[in-house]
Design an enzyme around this catalytic site. Structure first.
Site: not given
Ligand SMILES: *[C@@H]1O[C@H](CO)[C@@H](O)[C@H](O)[C@H]1NC(C)=O
Ligand SMILES: *[C@@H]1O[C@H](CO)[C@@H](O)[C@H](O)[C@H]1NC(C)=O
Ligand SMILES: *[C@@H]1O[C@H](CO)[C@@H](O)[C@H](O)[C@H]1NC(C)=O
Ligand SMILES: *[C@@H]1O[C@H](CO)[C@@H](O)[C@H](O)[C@H]1NC(C)=O
Ligand SMILES: *[C@@H]1O[C@H](CO)[C@@H](O)[C@H](O)[C@H]1NC(C)=O
Ligand SMILES: *[C@@H]1O[C@H](CO)[C@@H](O)[C@H](O)[C@H]1NC(C)=O
Length: 574
Positions: A145, A202, A510
């Site tokens: 990620d 994220h 996600s």
């Protein structure tokens, strides 16, 4: 051979990256990054990684081999046999003529596509899967990620040392930026010139969702307060940064997969992916196949482009790919129109000092049929007003900042017809409510039909409303997890490298991916002899097809969902 254009759903990340590429100097503009897939020579004396590296280098034509700019970006031996290199078209043709050449893939950018969910799933200490499997103890989850920040979710407390077979490590020089310990046992970056530190949030969010440790009092601006933990709070985390702010390429993702396979992860979590693509052209699917062959469980995002057909990403049957569903928590922001009608929306920013006075309302462009709140928004339209925007205008956070800077006082974000009833609780910098399509249309009609339309917003805090939905695992909407920065207005000044305890809620497929990566960990811990396909089957076949009250599961339009619509991700880990 088929040709593949870039997926049509252009995310901000993708758009910015292609801009940077076109802006690079003409000298290098002929150079393109390619991933070259090779077949090992029959005589296969190339056993060592060094021998393979030398072989890859020998395949480059002299112009490339002698270039002062290093041309080979990554070499792969575990995720696939091959390498990534920057080549001109002529050089590529030359490589394609070498014996053993299988395929070339032009490198491309791919988009990055909870306090409450463990309890929602019945995962409580001493209960169900968490008892028998010790919450993923001894399992390593690799998260590919945007890296991660130092965060209370990655504290060592209660963790055993990594398994003896673990070969991963933390990049040197991370001291003070990221604390590696028995929870965080690996942190590497595959993004050029970037450390594993997360500058987006994220990766921090997904890593803490999969295997974050327990953090009491986790909340976003006081909302959704509770003890946060990942789904597998006793699993180890290894971080592979494959996406930076402007750079998220399949060559670096493959490099991350390569490292994760060699390090010995048990589970790989990828909250990213482009549009649909043939398996033989899908480099992520090829890397995932190599991982699955070695018993690694791979969980990938299905993308956020539905409900139209052929909008899925990562659809290879050897990875677990599921959609995102809602959970039964609502951070309520009720809109009261001048005519007395109340509409329940959501916002994670719930200012308690916000006056409940009615504000005049404005719909820029007069229509919510498309993006109406970004380009060309002017002060005269929004100053002193509650501004109503279609969600198609873009990120509520950025639009909120813009409206605030133009003197707007509040904002309503309204779904388009296809988004239906799914609302998101985000934390913009001004009072707002996010409304479903039906309620948003009611607001629009009220504004259109009223001489001086006014409304107020009443912030009602966290409401557990739709308790009937309480068994889903493929949850991806409004997931609270660790974040890199404090969100909302007036963020406190942070000093230096102190470990943060910030959380925020974000949504998307996600966010569901690490839930399933997390659930795979305790299953693998309980059944070390199961293949990743057996783990996948076990997860999918628990899937509920009704809510707890036995009513049919609804889609985003509140119609009964079809089997294809609901998939098999309403996982019941108990
Ligand atoms: C192995 O095959 C490659 C080409 O396929 C050749 O260049 C090399 O000399 C061979 N090595 C041996 C030891 O036969
Ligand atoms: C590349 O470098 C090698 C060794 O340094 C040399 O033998 C060769 O002639 C060079 N080739 C070109 C095309 O410059
Ligand atoms: C969260 O809840 C805990 C107790 O459950 C409380 O001590 C704490 O003050 C709360 N935090 C916020 C920000 O509401
Ligand atoms: C308001 O009415 C106008 C004219 O009838 C129409 O074009 C427009 O789409 C309406 N706006 C909304 C938001 O319904
Ligand atoms: C608002 O949306 C809800 C569904 O969430 C619906 O039941 C209600 O009728 C809507 N109200 C108005 C005024 O549109
Ligand atoms: C939805 O499912 C319920 C229960 O099976 C059924 O009674 C109802 O008719 C269905 N609705 C539609 C529109 O098919």
């Amino acid at each position: 051979m088929e040709t593949h254009s870039a997926p049509s759903a252009l995310f901000l990340l993708l758009a910015v990256s292609s801009f940077l590429l076109t802006a690079s100097s003409p000298q290098y503009s002929q150079l393109q990054s390619y991933i070259i897939r090779m077949r090992l020579p029959r005589n296969a004396t190339l056993v060592s990684a060094q021998a393979l590296d030398d072989w890859y280098r020998s395949l480059l034509p002299p112009t490339a081999a002698n270039s002062t700019e290093p041309r080979i970006l990554y070499t792969y031996t575990a995720a696939m046999t091959g390498f990534a290199a920057r080549l001109t078209e002529d050089e590529l043709r030359s490589v394609e003529r070498k014996p053993g050449f299988l395929a070339s893939f032009r490198d491309r950018q791919v988009p990055l596509l909870t306090t409450y969910t463990p309890r929602l799933l019945g995962l409580l200490p001493g209960l169900g899967l968490w008892t028998h499997s010790n919450m993923g103890k001894g399992i390593v989850i690799g998260v590919l990620d945007t890296g991660l920040v130092d965060h209370a979710s990655f504290a060592e407390q209660g963790m055993d040392p990594p398994p003896a077979r673990w070969r991963g490590s933390c990049a040197p020089g991370l001291q003070g930026a990221i604390s590696c310990n028995n929870k965080l046992i690996g942190a590497q970056s595959f993004v050029k010139n970037e450390s594993p530190v997360d500058t987006i949030g994220h990766g921090t969010h997904t890593a803490s969702t999969a295997a974050g440790n327990f953090v009491a009092g986790a909340n976003v601006l006081g909302n959704a307060n509770g003890t946060a933990s990942g789904i597998a709070p006793r699993a180890h985390l290894a971080i592979y940064k494959v996406c930076g702010r402007f750079d998220c390429t399949i060559s670096s993702i493959t490099a991350g997969m390569e490292a994760a396979i060699k390090d010995g992860v048990d589970v790989m979590s990828l909250s990213l992916g482009g549009g649909p693509i043939a398996f033989y052209d899908d480099v992520i699917a090829i890397g995932a196949f190599s991982a699955v062959e070695r018993g690694i469980f791979v969980s990938c995002a299905g993308g956020n482009s539905g409900p139209m057909a052929t909008s899925l990403s990562n659809e290879a049957p050897w990875v677990l790919t599921v959609a995102a569903s809602t959970i039964d928590r609502n951070i309520r922001a009720t809109v009261r129109l001048g005519n007395g009608v109340e509409l329940d929306g959501e916002s994670a920013y719930q200012p308690n000092s916000y006056p409940s006075d009615s504000l005049p309302m404005a719909i820029p462009d007069g229509s919510l049929d498309g993006p109406n709140c970004w380009q060309g928004l002017v002060e005269a339209e929004v100053k002193g007003k509650m501004v109503i925007c279609s969600i198609e205008s873009g990120s509520s956070i950025l639009i909120g900042d813009n409206i605030k800077s133009l003197g707007g006082l509040a904002m309503l974000m309204v779904n388009g017809e296809l988004d239906g009833y799914t609302t998101m609780a985000e934390a913009p910098n001004l009072p707002m409510s996010y409304l479903n399509y039906i309620n948003g249309s009611s607001v629009a009609h009220y504004v259109n039909a009223t001489q001086t339309p006014v409304a107020s917003i009443i912030f009602r805090g966290t409401v557990f409303k739709r308790s009937v939905e309480a068994r889903h695992l493929g949850t991806g909407v409004n997931i609270l997890a660790a974040w890199a920065i404090q969100v909302g207005p007036n963020p406190p000044q942070t000093t230096g490298n102190t470990q943060t305890t910030f959380f925020t809620m974000i949504s998307g497929t996600s966010m569901y991916v690490p839930h399933l990566s997390g659930i795979a960990a305790p299953i693998k811990a309980a059944h070390p002899d199961w293949s990743s396909t057996a783990v996948k089957s076990a997860i999918m076949t628990t899937s509920d097809i009704t809510y707890k009250d036995r009513n049919p599961i609804k889609n985003e339009q509140y119609n009964n969902a079809s089997f294809l619509g609901m998939g098999a991700d309403n996982v019941n880990p108990i």
